[in-house]
Design a protein around this motif. Structure first.
Motif, mmCIF file in Angstrom:
data_model
loop_
_atom_site.group_PDB
_atom_site.id
_atom_site.type_symbol
_atom_site.label_atom_id
_atom_site.label_comp_id
_atom_site.label_asym_id
_atom_site.label_seq_id
_atom_site.Cartn_x
_atom_site.Cartn_y
_atom_site.Cartn_z
ATOM 1 N N ALA A 58 0.849 -1.208 0.000
ATOM 2 C CA ALA A 58 0.000 0.000 0.000
ATOM 3 C C ALA A 58 0.875 1.244 0.000
ATOM 4 N N ALA A 59 1.910 1.220 0.865
ATOM 5 C CA ALA A 59 2.798 2.389 0.936
ATOM 6 C C ALA A 59 3.521 2.597 -0.397
ATOM 7 N N GLY A 60 3.760 1.493 -1.097
ATOM 8 C CA GLY A 60 4.445 1.582 -2.396
ATOM 9 C C GLY A 60 3.516 1.987 -3.534
ATOM 10 N N GLY A 61 2.260 2.254 -3.242
ATOM 11 C CA GLY A 61 1.380 2.809 -4.272
ATOM 12 C C GLY A 61 0.309 1.871 -4.807
ATOM 13 N N GLU A 62 0.232 0.662 -4.251
ATOM 14 C CA GLU A 62 -0.761 -0.297 -4.784
ATOM 15 C C GLU A 62 -2.153 -0.028 -4.210
ATOM 16 N N THR A 63 -2.607 1.196 -4.303
ATOM 17 C CA THR A 63 -3.908 1.560 -3.748
ATOM 18 C C THR A 63 -4.869 2.016 -4.839
ATOM 19 N N ARG A 64 -4.473 1.794 -6.090
ATOM 20 C CA ARG A 64 -5.347 2.169 -7.202
ATOM 21 C C ARG A 64 -6.063 0.927 -7.706
ATOM 22 N N TYR A 65 -6.903 1.076 -8.707
ATOM 23 C CA TYR A 65 -7.532 -0.112 -9.292
ATOM 24 C C TYR A 65 -6.460 -1.115 -9.698
ATOM 25 N N ALA A 66 -6.699 -2.356 -9.331
ATOM 26 C CA ALA A 66 -5.760 -3.408 -9.739
ATOM 27 C C ALA A 66 -6.465 -4.305 -10.754
ATOM 28 N N ALA A 67 -5.673 -5.168 -11.416
ATOM 29 C CA ALA A 67 -6.250 -6.060 -12.434
ATOM 30 C C ALA A 67 -7.469 -6.786 -11.846
ATOM 31 N N PHE A 68 -8.620 -6.680 -12.509
ATOM 32 C CA PHE A 68 -9.853 -7.137 -11.848
ATOM 33 C C PHE A 68 -10.027 -8.648 -11.859
ATOM 34 N N THR A 69 -9.284 -9.351 -12.689
ATOM 35 C CA THR A 69 -9.327 -10.817 -12.603
ATOM 36 C C THR A 69 -8.204 -11.339 -11.703
ATOM 37 N N GLY A 70 -7.376 -10.419 -11.196
ATOM 38 C CA GLY A 70 -6.236 -10.798 -10.364
ATOM 39 C C GLY A 70 -4.948 -10.385 -11.037
ATOM 40 N N LYS A 71 -3.994 -9.901 -10.235
ATOM 41 C CA LYS A 71 -2.693 -9.504 -10.797
ATOM 42 C C LYS A 71 -2.015 -10.749 -11.378
ATOM 43 N N PRO A 72 -1.299 -10.589 -12.492
ATOM 44 C CA PRO A 72 -0.713 -11.760 -13.150
ATOM 45 C C PRO A 72 0.156 -12.607 -12.230
ATOM 46 N N GLU A 73 0.980 -11.943 -11.377
ATOM 47 C CA GLU A 73 1.870 -12.722 -10.485
ATOM 48 C C GLU A 73 1.039 -13.550 -9.519
ATOM 49 N N LEU A 74 -0.070 -12.978 -9.030
ATOM 50 C CA LEU A 74 -0.898 -13.707 -8.072
ATOM 51 C C LEU A 74 -1.607 -14.874 -8.759
ATOM 52 N N ARG A 75 -2.130 -14.618 -9.945
ATOM 53 C CA ARG A 75 -2.795 -15.729 -10.667
ATOM 54 C C ARG A 75 -1.799 -16.857 -10.932
ATOM 55 N N ALA A 76 -0.559 -16.485 -11.251
ATOM 56 C CA ALA A 76 0.455 -17.523 -11.508
ATOM 57 C C ALA A 76 0.741 -18.306 -10.226
ATOM 58 N N ALA A 77 0.818 -17.593 -9.099
ATOM 59 C CA ALA A 77 1.101 -18.285 -7.823
ATOM 60 C C ALA A 77 -0.061 -19.208 -7.444
ATOM 61 N N ILE A 78 -1.285 -18.742 -7.683
ATOM 62 C CA ILE A 78 -2.448 -19.592 -7.381
ATOM 63 C C ILE A 78 -2.452 -20.806 -8.311
ATOM 64 N N ALA A 79 -2.112 -20.571 -9.580
ATOM 65 C CA ALA A 79 -2.076 -21.689 -10.535
ATOM 66 C C ALA A 79 -1.078 -22.737 -10.066
ATOM 67 N N ALA A 80 0.100 -22.279 -9.598
ATOM 68 C CA ALA A 80 1.122 -23.230 -9.143
ATOM 69 C C ALA A 80 0.621 -24.002 -7.928
#
Ligand code: PMP
Length: 392
Positions: A58-80
């Motif tokens: 949040a402090a680094g700026g991740e407080t705006r709209y994010a990818a609505f299906t999930g951020k690519p890195e997170l989707r990849a981690a969930i897939a794994a």
């Protein structure tokens, strides 16, 4: 102005099953001490490193709209993670990130049912299932799993209930009973789904909490990946209930359509929550193991504390974070028992009836208080049951 029949029908004019929790909270507000063993939530705060990851993001700026299906890195981690837990490869495109497993359930039902379609739900069931099916304008059909079979589903009844249905919903490891479906049960469930051409929704939010046997995901069985939607969540595995971070793994075309829902329902999850989830999945293995170890220990403690007690019986749970105790010999229904227990002992537990009729006369005890309090509460529940059984 009249609200829609759809929304008025969610609770089917009945209760949401959580009355006992409301009563317990009212008693607490009135100053009476209550030990709350109703809700499936860890007593400890979320692991600090996960909270720090959220704060940094949040402090680094991740407080705006994010990818609505999930951020690519997170989707990849969930897939794994889903690939390792389900035993079948998963691509990021088959993952959609949702506000908790609960929204993933709603999205899955909306994706698989047209209005009026039947979804078969195994009874007892997690309390929100029927309301969520109705919110998707589906029709709930119940099929029992029975206490004397360790709460494995009655396969013949399940098959019969699936006649003409569109979808089947299962949950293993199971809330409220702690049952873990055996490989044979899972193979039979998959066979029914294939033969009857059903969607299979597999709620696997407790997949990391297995105390005996092994977790089997139907998605990994032959011919199942194309008809299975797996529901996952960080709520239980990482003590992150309030983060509201879950997911569905579905065939890509369905996951894409669920993205349309996400766009129109939430416009996605906050980026800092997603980053906390990414940290949890990729770096917080020790925290996940430590949380699971607590429930494994308390499960053993519960089995030991209740063994040989009069008036109470327990099918030892194979997974999840609850024990289901059988108090039928007290001669009260689970609801009357839970209310009387709350009044007399200040202990709040969920009546089996909150999860359907197959667990009537049972109580679900969440293993979510420190060990000494849990053991004391279980002894008092057993004494209360024995006294009632003697009087019955
Ligand atoms: N499925 C089951 C079986 C559950 O027990 C729960 C939470 N108690 C959920 C789904 C939803 O969890 P969440 O929305 O917190 O991810």
């Amino acid at each position: 102005m009249k609200p829609s029949a759809r929304i008025r029908g969610i609770l089917d004019g009945g209760s949401d099953g959580w009355e006992i929790l409301a009563r317990a909270r009212a008693m607490q507000r009135a100053g009476r001490p209550v030990l709350n063993l109703t809700i499936g939530e860890h007593e400890d705060p979320t692991p600090p490193r996960i909270i720090a990851a959220m704060g940094d993001s949040a402090a680094g700026g991740e407080t705006r709209y994010a990818a609505f299906t999930g951020k690519p890195e997170l989707r990849a981690a969930i897939a794994a993670r889903a690939a390792s837990r389900t035993g079948a490869p998963v691509r990021s495109e088959e993952v959609i990130v949702t506000a908790g497993g609960q929204s993933a359930l709603l999205y899955a039902f909306l994706a698989c049912l047209d209005p009026g379609d039947a979804m078969v739900v195994v009874d007892p069931f997690y309390a929100t299932y029927p309301g969520t099916v109705r919110a998707a304008q589906g029709v709930v059909r119940l099929a029992p799993s029975l206490p004397d079979r360790g709460f494995q589903p009655d396969l013949a009844a399940l098959d019969a209930a699936c006649d003409g249905a569109r979808a089947l919903l299962i949950n293993s490891p199971h809330n409220p009973t702690g049952a873990v479906y055996t490989p044979e049960t899972m193979a039979a469930v998959a066979e029914i789904a294939r033969r009857r051409d059903l969607w299979l929704i597999s709620d696997e939010v407790y997949d990391g909490m297995v105390w005996r046997g092994a977790h089997v995901s139907p998605r990994g069985l032959p011919g199942m990946a194309e008809r299975t939607v797996v529901i996952g969540s960080l709520s239980k595995s990482h003590g992150m209930t309030g983060f509201r971070l879950g997911w569905a793994v579905a065939p890509e075309a369905v996951a894409t359509l669920m993205g349309d829902l996400a766009l129109n329902a939430t416009y996605g999850l906050p980026g800092f929550i997603q980053d906390a989830g990414l940290f949890a999945l990729t770096r917080a293995g020790p925290e996940e193991d430590a949380l699971a170890a607590v429930f494994r220990r308390r499960r053993d403690l519960a089995v030991e504390t209740l063994s040989g007690r009069n008036g109470i019986a327990l099918s030892p749970p194979d997974g999840a974070m609850y024990v289901m105790v059988d108090v039928r010999s007290a001669g009260l229904g689970g609801e009357a028992f839970a209310n009387a227990l709350l009044e007399a002992e200040g202990i709040a537990v969920m009546p089996g009836e909150s999860f359907g009729q197959a667990a009537a006369g049972h109580l679900r005890v969440a293993l979510t208080v420190p060990d000494d309090q849990l053991a004391d509460a279980l002894r008092r529940i057993a004494d209360f049951a024995a006294a009632r059984a003697a009087a019955a």
